[in-house]
Design a protein around this motif. Sequence first.
Motif, PDB file in Angstrom:
ATOM      1  N   UNK A 229    -105.130 -62.536  61.747  1.00  0.00           N
ATOM      2  CA  UNK A 229    -106.480 -62.281  61.992  1.00  0.00           C
ATOM      3  C   UNK A 229    -106.975 -63.036  63.324  1.00  0.00           C
ATOM      4  N   UNK A 230    -106.142 -64.021  63.714  1.00  0.00           N
ATOM      5  CA  UNK A 230    -106.660 -64.818  64.915  1.00  0.00           C
ATOM      6  C   UNK A 230    -106.582 -64.214  66.187  1.00  0.00           C
ATOM      7  N   UNK A 231    -107.467 -64.412  66.943  1.00  0.00           N
ATOM      8  CA  UNK A 231    -107.603 -63.698  68.321  1.00  0.00           C
ATOM      9  C   UNK A 231    -106.946 -65.072  69.253  1.00  0.00           C
ATOM     10  N   UNK A 232    -105.857 -64.585  70.115  1.00  0.00           N
ATOM     11  CA  UNK A 232    -105.055 -65.295  70.987  1.00  0.00           C
ATOM     12  C   UNK A 232    -105.832 -65.108  72.342  1.00  0.00           C
ATOM     13  N   UNK A 233    -106.120 -66.409  73.022  1.00  0.00           N
ATOM     14  CA  UNK A 233    -106.296 -66.504  74.367  1.00  0.00           C
ATOM     15  C   UNK A 233    -105.450 -67.139  75.284  1.00  0.00           C
ATOM     16  N   UNK A 234    -105.603 -67.001  76.554  1.00  0.00           N
ATOM     17  CA  UNK A 234    -104.925 -67.744  77.461  1.00  0.00           C
ATOM     18  C   UNK A 234    -104.929 -69.446  77.144  1.00  0.00           C
ATOM     19  N   UNK A 235    -103.891 -69.833  77.430  1.00  0.00           N
ATOM     20  CA  UNK A 235    -103.631 -71.295  76.883  1.00  0.00           C
ATOM     21  C   UNK A 235    -103.220 -72.409  78.038  1.00  0.00           C
ATOM     22  N   UNK A 236    -103.282 -71.608  79.321  1.00  0.00           N
ATOM     23  CA  UNK A 236    -102.850 -72.599  80.472  1.00  0.00           C
ATOM     24  C   UNK A 236    -101.619 -73.141  80.362  1.00  0.00           C
ATOM     25  N   UNK A 237    -101.311 -74.682  80.567  1.00  0.00           N
ATOM     26  CA  UNK A 237    -100.240 -75.215  80.393  1.00  0.00           C
ATOM     27  C   UNK A 237    -100.233 -75.716  78.865  1.00  0.00           C
ATOM     28  N   UNK A 238    -101.064 -75.522  77.966  1.00  0.00           N
ATOM     29  CA  UNK A 238    -101.194 -76.043  76.717  1.00  0.00           C
ATOM     30  C   UNK A 238    -100.138 -75.352  76.018  1.00  0.00           C
ATOM     31  N   UNK A 239     -98.663 -75.454  76.317  1.00  0.00           N
ATOM     32  CA  UNK A 239     -97.754 -74.654  75.576  1.00  0.00           C
ATOM     33  C   UNK A 239     -96.582 -75.390  75.780  1.00  0.00           C
ATOM     34  N   UNK A 240     -95.506 -74.598  75.527  1.00  0.00           N
ATOM     35  CA  UNK A 240     -93.982 -75.226  75.415  1.00  0.00           C
ATOM     36  C   UNK A 240     -93.377 -75.141  76.880  1.00  0.00           C
ATOM     37  N   UNK A 241     -94.249 -75.026  77.862  1.00  0.00           N
ATOM     38  CA  UNK A 241     -93.737 -74.840  79.220  1.00  0.00           C
ATOM     39  C   UNK A 241     -94.437 -75.541  80.260  1.00  0.00           C
ATOM     40  N   UNK A 242     -94.156 -75.797  81.513  1.00  0.00           N
ATOM     41  CA  UNK A 242     -94.692 -76.383  82.727  1.00  0.00           C
ATOM     42  C   UNK A 242     -94.301 -75.987  84.064  1.00  0.00           C
ATOM     43  N   UNK A 243     -95.057 -75.815  84.953  1.00  0.00           N
ATOM     44  CA  UNK A 243     -94.579 -75.643  86.222  1.00  0.00           C
ATOM     45  C   UNK A 243     -94.987 -76.692  87.056  1.00  0.00           C
ATOM     46  N   UNK A 244     -94.012 -77.473  87.467  1.00  0.00           N
ATOM     47  CA  UNK A 244     -94.031 -78.720  88.173  1.00  0.00           C
ATOM     48  C   UNK A 244     -93.493 -78.681  89.750  1.00  0.00           C
ATOM     49  N   UNK A 245     -94.103 -79.608  90.485  1.00  0.00           N
ATOM     50  CA  UNK A 245     -94.012 -79.682  91.740  1.00  0.00           C
ATOM     51  C   UNK A 245     -92.539 -80.381  92.265  1.00  0.00           C
ATOM     52  N   UNK A 246     -91.598 -79.728  92.807  1.00  0.00           N
ATOM     53  CA  UNK A 246     -90.521 -80.333  93.619  1.00  0.00           C
ATOM     54  C   UNK A 246     -90.948 -80.779  95.109  1.00  0.00           C
ATOM     55  N   UNK A 247     -89.966 -81.285  95.817  1.00  0.00           N
ATOM     56  CA  UNK A 247     -90.496 -81.617  97.218  1.00  0.00           C
ATOM     57  C   UNK A 247     -90.327 -80.683  98.072  1.00  0.00           C
ATOM     58  N   UNK A 248     -89.838 -79.596  97.386  1.00  0.00           N
ATOM     59  CA  UNK A 248     -89.994 -78.304  98.514  1.00  0.00           C
ATOM     60  C   UNK A 248     -90.474 -77.008  97.838  1.00  0.00           C
ATOM     61  N   UNK A 249     -91.058 -77.079  96.900  1.00  0.00           N
ATOM     62  CA  UNK A 249     -91.498 -75.965  95.881  1.00  0.00           C
ATOM     63  C   UNK A 249     -91.784 -76.341  94.621  1.00  0.00           C
ATOM     64  N   UNK A 250     -91.616 -75.392  93.797  1.00  0.00           N
ATOM     65  CA  UNK A 250     -91.945 -75.629  92.130  1.00  0.00           C
ATOM     66  C   UNK A 250     -90.971 -75.215  91.382  1.00  0.00           C
ATOM     67  N   UNK A 251     -91.078 -75.739  90.085  1.00  0.00           N
ATOM     68  CA  UNK A 251     -89.732 -75.631  89.278  1.00  0.00           C
ATOM     69  C   UNK A 251     -90.413 -75.187  87.728  1.00  0.00           C
ATOM     70  N   UNK A 253     -90.088 -75.240  83.841  1.00  0.00           N
ATOM     71  CA  UNK A 253     -89.460 -75.890  82.916  1.00  0.00           C
ATOM     72  C   UNK A 253     -89.893 -75.339  81.279  1.00  0.00           C
ATOM     73  N   UNK A 254     -88.974 -75.224  80.365  1.00  0.00           N
ATOM     74  CA  UNK A 254     -89.286 -74.821  79.096  1.00  0.00           C
ATOM     75  C   UNK A 254     -88.781 -76.052  78.331  1.00  0.00           C
ATOM     76  N   UNK A 255     -89.798 -76.318  77.166  1.00  0.00           N
ATOM     77  CA  UNK A 255     -89.166 -77.512  76.563  1.00  0.00           C
ATOM     78  C   UNK A 255     -89.474 -77.438  75.243  1.00  0.00           C
ATOM     79  N   UNK A 256     -88.800 -76.325  74.533  1.00  0.00           N
ATOM     80  CA  UNK A 256     -88.976 -76.165  73.055  1.00  0.00           C
ATOM     81  C   UNK A 256     -88.073 -77.385  72.229  1.00  0.00           C
ATOM     82  N   UNK A 257     -88.167 -77.157  70.929  1.00  0.00           N
ATOM     83  CA  UNK A 257     -87.434 -78.292  70.063  1.00  0.00           C
ATOM     84  C   UNK A 257     -85.958 -78.529  70.549  1.00  0.00           C
TER      85      UNK A 257
END
Length: 391
Positions: A229-251, A253-257
Amino acid sequence: MVTSATTALRPLDDLLIVEVGNTIATAYAGQLLADLGARVVRVDDLAASDALAAQEPTVGSDDATISAVWLHLNRQKESVQLDLTREAGRTVLSNLIARADVLLDGLGVDALANLGLPHDGLRDTNARLVLVSMTHFGLTGPYRDLHGSDLVVEALSGLLNMVGFPDREPLKLGGSQGQYATGLSAFTGTLAALAARDRLGHGQLVDVSMIETVAFSEWKSAAYYEADGDVRYRVGNQSHWLVLEANDGYVAVVYQDDNFVGLQNMTGIEELRDPRFAKRADRATHADELRDLLAPWFKERSKLDVYHEGQSNGVPLGFVATIDDLVNSPQYAARGFWQHVDYPGIGDAVYPGRAFHLSGVDLPSGRAPQPGEHTAAVVAEVAGSGGEANH
């Protein structure tokens, strides 16, 4: 890629597909059917603007340019231009549909009926016709006559609610994802209706709704709502993944248990072993801190180096590819995904190929037609005599 002896026979050889409407969804469904060997005749109305042909970017010389999207989506098709405000043009279209196995209708709700070619009448004339309608909201229901677009459909399907950061307005997906997904739904429905026709002896109407296609794609929100019964909303980076900057673009990454240990080992950052990052829910709560710890390590390395390190440590990780990365990717090259197509006046161009392979079947790619290239031949074919090119 699976390889074996190939045959010249393709799955949809001898089928005639008529395509009307200048949407990406319609053109993509037609392209997929053409890839399987069907003869696809695209009919454009000379009295209406061609939104697909007007899409940028364009290619060619100053004297003759054409949309690169149009070239991509109309490979291996025939192009016919008719003036559908005139009875002669409507007669040619009607005669062509009477011979067709499939009609892909992307003109919009009741558009064919307004031309004197209602769906029921077309199917009465050609009982084996598979008529595929692609609209924003479907042919029934209170929304059927509303105006739509990719953004409107993403909003009304619930997808927009899930994309972006919780403290900001929702974000639209890039490109025309709803259109392409709808084209794929239409392609699937077409194949199902053709298989049913082989057993039943008659065609049927396939009613494809973009809003339902996109809503189905975001199935988890509805499934979760049904469960608790819960309504899900966008969570941005509050999840089990991140998009991080490399020196020539972005990466990404998923970090589950089951792979967070790999991320710890890959980076050697001892703070990642802190109890506040021990569980998935904890990592989501402390996502900003986690980002701050990881960012310097990623920023010191190229996206390709990070990608290889992550994969070797069992971390689901991929670099954010640009089109240059895609065209030069050894994975796509190994599977023959990129197709080289020579177009008159433009030369060799590289386009995405199909996303599936059939063992033992040769599925070559051909160029897109020049607009109206096959008008005279098709008019003569359906009328049994010659005719003006612009009927």
